[in-house]
Motif scaffolding. Sequence first.
Motif, PDB file in Angstrom:
ATOM      1  N   ALA A  32       0.973  -1.224   0.008  1.00  0.00           N
ATOM      2  CA  ALA A  32      -0.143  -0.179   0.072  1.00  0.00           C
ATOM      3  C   ALA A  32       1.001   1.372  -0.053  1.00  0.00           C
ATOM      4  CB  ALA A  32      -0.883  -0.002   1.344  1.00  0.00           C
ATOM      5  N   GLY A  33       1.760   1.246   0.646  1.00  0.00           N
ATOM      6  CA  GLY A  33       2.858   2.271   0.857  1.00  0.00           C
ATOM      7  C   GLY A  33       3.593   2.303  -0.723  1.00  0.00           C
ATOM      8  N   LEU A  34       3.892   1.594  -1.496  1.00  0.00           N
ATOM      9  CA  LEU A  34       4.301   1.476  -2.710  1.00  0.00           C
ATOM     10  C   LEU A  34       3.142   2.168  -3.658  1.00  0.00           C
ATOM     11  CD1 LEU A  34       6.222   0.638  -4.651  1.00  0.00           C
ATOM     12  CD2 LEU A  34       5.137  -1.137  -5.222  1.00  0.00           C
ATOM     13  N   ALA A  35       1.900   2.103  -3.450  1.00  0.00           N
ATOM     14  CA  ALA A  35       1.007   2.667  -4.112  1.00  0.00           C
ATOM     15  C   ALA A  35       1.058   4.332  -3.872  1.00  0.00           C
ATOM     16  CB  ALA A  35      -0.570   2.316  -3.824  1.00  0.00           C
ATOM     17  N   VAL A  36       1.354   4.701  -2.586  1.00  0.00           N
ATOM     18  CA  VAL A  36       1.541   5.757  -2.229  1.00  0.00           C
ATOM     19  C   VAL A  36       2.543   6.682  -3.036  1.00  0.00           C
ATOM     20  CG1 VAL A  36       1.837   7.629  -0.198  1.00  0.00           C
ATOM     21  CG2 VAL A  36       0.259   5.784  -0.019  1.00  0.00           C
ATOM     22  N   LEU A  37       3.608   5.851  -2.795  1.00  0.00           N
ATOM     23  CA  LEU A  37       4.806   6.444  -3.524  1.00  0.00           C
ATOM     24  C   LEU A  37       4.845   6.317  -5.174  1.00  0.00           C
ATOM     25  CD1 LEU A  37       7.523   4.578  -1.612  1.00  0.00           C
ATOM     26  CD2 LEU A  37       7.086   6.899  -1.459  1.00  0.00           C
ATOM     27  N   LEU A  63      12.953   5.128  -0.026  1.00  0.00           N
ATOM     28  CA  LEU A  63      11.974   4.555   0.556  1.00  0.00           C
ATOM     29  C   LEU A  63      11.553   3.027   0.311  1.00  0.00           C
ATOM     30  CD1 LEU A  63       9.751   7.444   1.628  1.00  0.00           C
ATOM     31  CD2 LEU A  63      11.322   6.201   3.092  1.00  0.00           C
ATOM     32  N   ILE A  64      11.655   2.945  -1.058  1.00  0.00           N
ATOM     33  CA  ILE A  64      11.409   1.586  -1.583  1.00  0.00           C
ATOM     34  C   ILE A  64      12.466   0.428  -1.156  1.00  0.00           C
ATOM     35  CG2 ILE A  64      11.237   0.147  -3.880  1.00  0.00           C
ATOM     36  CD1 ILE A  64       9.604   2.384  -4.841  1.00  0.00           C
ATOM     37  N   SER A  65      13.689   1.206  -1.157  1.00  0.00           N
ATOM     38  CA  SER A  65      14.745   0.008  -0.733  1.00  0.00           C
ATOM     39  C   SER A  65      14.437  -0.067   0.477  1.00  0.00           C
ATOM     40  CB  SER A  65      16.202   0.687  -1.099  1.00  0.00           C
ATOM     41  OG  SER A  65      16.506   1.924  -0.279  1.00  0.00           O
ATOM     42  N   ASN A  66      14.070   0.670   1.657  1.00  0.00           N
ATOM     43  CA  ASN A  66      13.935   0.410   3.011  1.00  0.00           C
ATOM     44  C   ASN A  66      12.633  -0.539   3.238  1.00  0.00           C
ATOM     45  OD1 ASN A  66      14.376   3.925   3.433  1.00  0.00           O
ATOM     46  ND2 ASN A  66      16.242   2.159   3.748  1.00  0.00           N
ATOM     47  N   MET A  67      11.536  -0.433   2.364  1.00  0.00           N
ATOM     48  CA  MET A  67      10.413  -1.205   2.851  1.00  0.00           C
ATOM     49  C   MET A  67      10.394  -2.541   2.088  1.00  0.00           C
ATOM     50  SD  MET A  67       7.928   2.056   1.440  1.00  0.00           S
ATOM     51  CE  MET A  67       6.406   1.132   1.217  1.00  0.00           C
ATOM     52  N   PHE A  68      11.271  -2.815   1.157  1.00  0.00           N
ATOM     53  CA  PHE A  68      11.340  -4.228   0.636  1.00  0.00           C
ATOM     54  C   PHE A  68      12.720  -4.751   0.642  1.00  0.00           C
ATOM     55  CE2 PHE A  68       8.068  -1.700  -1.535  1.00  0.00           C
ATOM     56  CZ  PHE A  68       6.967  -2.700  -1.558  1.00  0.00           C
ATOM     57  N   GLY A  69      12.735  -5.537   1.420  1.00  0.00           N
ATOM     58  CA  GLY A  69      14.228  -6.255   1.975  1.00  0.00           C
ATOM     59  C   GLY A  69      14.476  -7.652   1.014  1.00  0.00           C
ATOM     60  N   ASP A  70      13.271  -8.254   0.591  1.00  0.00           N
ATOM     61  CA  ASP A  70      13.679  -9.534  -0.142  1.00  0.00           C
ATOM     62  C   ASP A  70      13.813  -8.875  -1.578  1.00  0.00           C
ATOM     63  OD1 ASP A  70      12.601 -12.456  -0.673  1.00  0.00           O
ATOM     64  OD2 ASP A  70      11.655 -11.305  -2.221  1.00  0.00           O
ATOM     65  N   VAL A  71      14.623  -9.743  -2.203  1.00  0.00           N
ATOM     66  CA  VAL A  71      15.447  -9.082  -3.374  1.00  0.00           C
ATOM     67  C   VAL A  71      14.364  -9.403  -4.754  1.00  0.00           C
ATOM     68  CG1 VAL A  71      16.316 -11.640  -3.958  1.00  0.00           C
ATOM     69  CG2 VAL A  71      17.245  -9.595  -4.964  1.00  0.00           C
ATOM     70  N   ARG A  72      13.502 -10.326  -4.629  1.00  0.00           N
ATOM     71  CA  ARG A  72      12.487 -10.440  -5.739  1.00  0.00           C
ATOM     72  C   ARG A  72      11.525  -9.324  -5.643  1.00  0.00           C
ATOM     73  NH1 ARG A  72      12.294 -14.665  -9.211  1.00  0.00           N
ATOM     74  NH2 ARG A  72      14.125 -16.348  -8.879  1.00  0.00           N
ATOM     75  N   GLN A  73      11.068  -9.123  -4.162  1.00  0.00           N
ATOM     76  CA  GLN A  73       9.978  -8.111  -4.189  1.00  0.00           C
ATOM     77  C   GLN A  73      10.600  -6.764  -4.334  1.00  0.00           C
ATOM     78  OE1 GLN A  73       8.596  -8.994   0.097  1.00  0.00           O
ATOM     79  NE2 GLN A  73       6.524  -9.801  -0.716  1.00  0.00           N
ATOM     80  N   ARG A  74      11.819  -6.529  -3.983  1.00  0.00           N
ATOM     81  CA  ARG A  74      12.495  -5.260  -4.374  1.00  0.00           C
ATOM     82  C   ARG A  74      12.487  -5.091  -5.691  1.00  0.00           C
ATOM     83  NH1 ARG A  74      16.719  -5.716  -1.774  1.00  0.00           N
ATOM     84  NH2 ARG A  74      18.188  -5.824  -3.642  1.00  0.00           N
ATOM     85  N   ALA A  75      12.680  -6.042  -6.333  1.00  0.00           N
ATOM     86  CA  ALA A  75      12.810  -6.099  -7.981  1.00  0.00           C
ATOM     87  C   ALA A  75      11.458  -5.463  -8.496  1.00  0.00           C
ATOM     88  CB  ALA A  75      13.114  -7.369  -8.671  1.00  0.00           C
ATOM     89  N   LEU A  76      10.424  -6.372  -8.192  1.00  0.00           N
ATOM     90  CA  LEU A  76       9.224  -5.794  -8.402  1.00  0.00           C
ATOM     91  C   LEU A  76       8.746  -4.416  -8.237  1.00  0.00           C
ATOM     92  CD1 LEU A  76       6.258  -6.585  -9.903  1.00  0.00           C
ATOM     93  CD2 LEU A  76       5.681  -7.407  -7.719  1.00  0.00           C
ATOM     94  N   ALA A  77       9.106  -4.178  -7.110  1.00  0.00           N
ATOM     95  CA  ALA A  77       8.551  -2.796  -6.456  1.00  0.00           C
ATOM     96  C   ALA A  77       9.552  -1.599  -7.265  1.00  0.00           C
ATOM     97  CB  ALA A  77       8.983  -2.673  -4.998  1.00  0.00           C
ATOM     98  N   ILE A  78      10.804  -1.934  -7.418  1.00  0.00           N
ATOM     99  CA  ILE A  78      11.555  -0.831  -8.384  1.00  0.00           C
ATOM    100  C   ILE A  78      10.894  -0.815  -9.671  1.00  0.00           C
ATOM    101  CG2 ILE A  78      13.626  -0.190  -9.134  1.00  0.00           C
ATOM    102  CD1 ILE A  78      14.804  -1.108  -6.545  1.00  0.00           C
ATOM    103  N   GLY A  79      10.633  -2.007  -9.976  1.00  0.00           N
ATOM    104  CA  GLY A  79       9.934  -2.012 -11.687  1.00  0.00           C
ATOM    105  C   GLY A  79       8.748  -1.347 -11.758  1.00  0.00           C
ATOM    106  N   ALA A 100      10.042   2.333 -11.343  1.00  0.00           N
ATOM    107  CA  ALA A 100      10.456   3.138 -12.556  1.00  0.00           C
ATOM    108  C   ALA A 100       9.335   3.187 -13.830  1.00  0.00           C
ATOM    109  CB  ALA A 100      11.391   2.006 -13.306  1.00  0.00           C
ATOM    110  N   THR A 101       8.403   1.979 -13.775  1.00  0.00           N
ATOM    111  CA  THR A 101       7.168   2.154 -14.823  1.00  0.00           C
ATOM    112  C   THR A 101       6.448   3.160 -14.552  1.00  0.00           C
ATOM    113  OG1 THR A 101       7.392  -0.192 -15.063  1.00  0.00           O
ATOM    114  CG2 THR A 101       5.535   0.789 -15.813  1.00  0.00           C
ATOM    115  N   MET A 102       6.192   3.543 -13.434  1.00  0.00           N
ATOM    116  CA  MET A 102       5.230   4.848 -13.141  1.00  0.00           C
ATOM    117  C   MET A 102       5.813   6.024 -13.420  1.00  0.00           C
ATOM    118  SD  MET A 102       2.411   3.601 -11.950  1.00  0.00           S
ATOM    119  CE  MET A 102       2.714   2.263 -13.207  1.00  0.00           C
ATOM    120  N   PHE A 103       7.199   5.958 -13.302  1.00  0.00           N
ATOM    121  CA  PHE A 103       7.597   7.364 -13.737  1.00  0.00           C
ATOM    122  C   PHE A 103       7.596   7.425 -15.101  1.00  0.00           C
ATOM    123  CE2 PHE A 103      11.533   9.835 -15.130  1.00  0.00           C
ATOM    124  CZ  PHE A 103      11.087  11.239 -14.490  1.00  0.00           C
TER     125      PHE A 103
END
Length: 527
Positions: free
Chosen positions: A23-28, A135-151, A154-157
């Motif tokens: 949900a925080g990712l949606a805010v970001l 903040l995404i790097s803080n919120m998502f410690g799991d490497v695969r989840q962080r990959a998806l979150a950063i993807g 990047a896609t949103m920008f």
Amino acid sequence: MVSLDEASGSRSARQRAGIKQWAGLAVLALPTVLLGLDVTILYLALPALAADLQPSSTQALWIMDAYGFMIAGFLITMGTLGDRIGRRRLLMIGAVAFGITSVIAAYSTSAAMLIAARAVLGVAGATLMPSTLALISNMFGDVRQRALAIGVWATMFALGMALGPVVGGVLLERFWWGAAFLVAVPVVIVLLVAAPLLLPEYRAKRSGRLDLASVALSLAAVLPAVYGVKELAKLGLEPVPLLALALGGLMALVFVRRQQHLEDPLLDMRLFGSRTFSAALIVLLVGLVGVSGVMLLVTQYLQLVAGLTPLAAGLWMGPPALAMVLAGIMAPLIARRIRPGYVVGAALALSTLGYWLLAAVEVNASGVGMAIAGFSLVYLGLGTIAALGTDLVVGAAPAEKAGSASAMSEMVQELGVALGVALLGSLATFVYRAQVSATMADVEVAGTAGIVEESLWATVAAGDSLPAGVLLEAQQAFTAGLNVTATVGGIAILALAVVSIVSLRHVGAIGGEPQESSGEKGEPCSL
């Protein structure tokens, strides 16, 4: 001593994120889309804005890229500042400043006022961008989840950049050009309400105070260099732009030397010791130069040459936006089986075909279809490098340097956008003016030559007051500028495709074990 790449790899086993983090990712995603929109939303609004504020061609370029240049100048400072005072706090401060300045920009009464507002928006935007990604790097410690979150980030920008012309077209159909800026207000309100509830606060441990001398040096390096590039593109090898470039280069050297001797530097130069970090930055920079340069010309082609309304032109930009979103989602999935360097290289090679299609566009009935097909391929490459390149940069840094790494990632992207507008836009203007100058030599109507040589939008605004055939000649000259610019961009992107494959071939597939390549030990990708 643990290397930066080893430190990034050690983060992969952290606790998996839950509902609150997603949900925080949606805010970001809200400020991320907004920042992308603000880069391109004026592309379709420029003709209406020009008719109202009557900017010169130089002022028009500054209206377009003052925002990006100021973001590039302040990103390093703001990324490090967020590490020190708190990334969420900086995000909220920047959001307030962004919202207020957007209202001022919307009601600007002169070109100079709008340029100043766009510059301040850039400073405010520089507080938002590194905060969201760090903040995404803080919120998502799991490497695969962080990959998806950063993807997703990047896609949103990139999606914001792609939707800018669409949103701008819809707004211009019903409102005046200033409405393009007011989009920021509701986004800022939602962010201020949701951020304290869903986003964590993070401050780097043992962070020293901000070195103001380094801040001044970073600005003294970036801003003269930016000015020199713009003036060199416009005036050629004149003394003033050459001196500005020399001053920027000198200040950059002083800045680097100072960072190497500080215990708490504004920018940790050890980050550049990672091949992945440095190579991904180059890919992002050059890739964004090509995309942003032709984007401005394509959107103007649709309106000023093809004669589409702002709404119709905006809707025609939908297919490129879809291509970019699909690339942003699919590229990380494909890179789980194929090395990211190869994925990036293949996507950029496809983009090259898009540039060549744009190089063949003419002033005829098929021009719109060819322009959109070409630009869709260009955006395919953008989606790929935005998703994979950003994570490669951020993943190469340890958690406490996430703000600095995020700032560098975003700085080169913003600088790439601004340089693309300045360099490729200036190249198109040079071709346009050279061609219409020869044409207007035979036109004897007083004042006509000056109007036509100023710009195509000035020519279109003059309308029926021009002699027969002059508008068509100007449109053909503009299209020739687009063709030349696309050719230059295509050559650069093809070279970048090769560079991507060679310089990133050591990076292993996403989530896989390090692999061997050309006798070198593979570097695990953080995606």
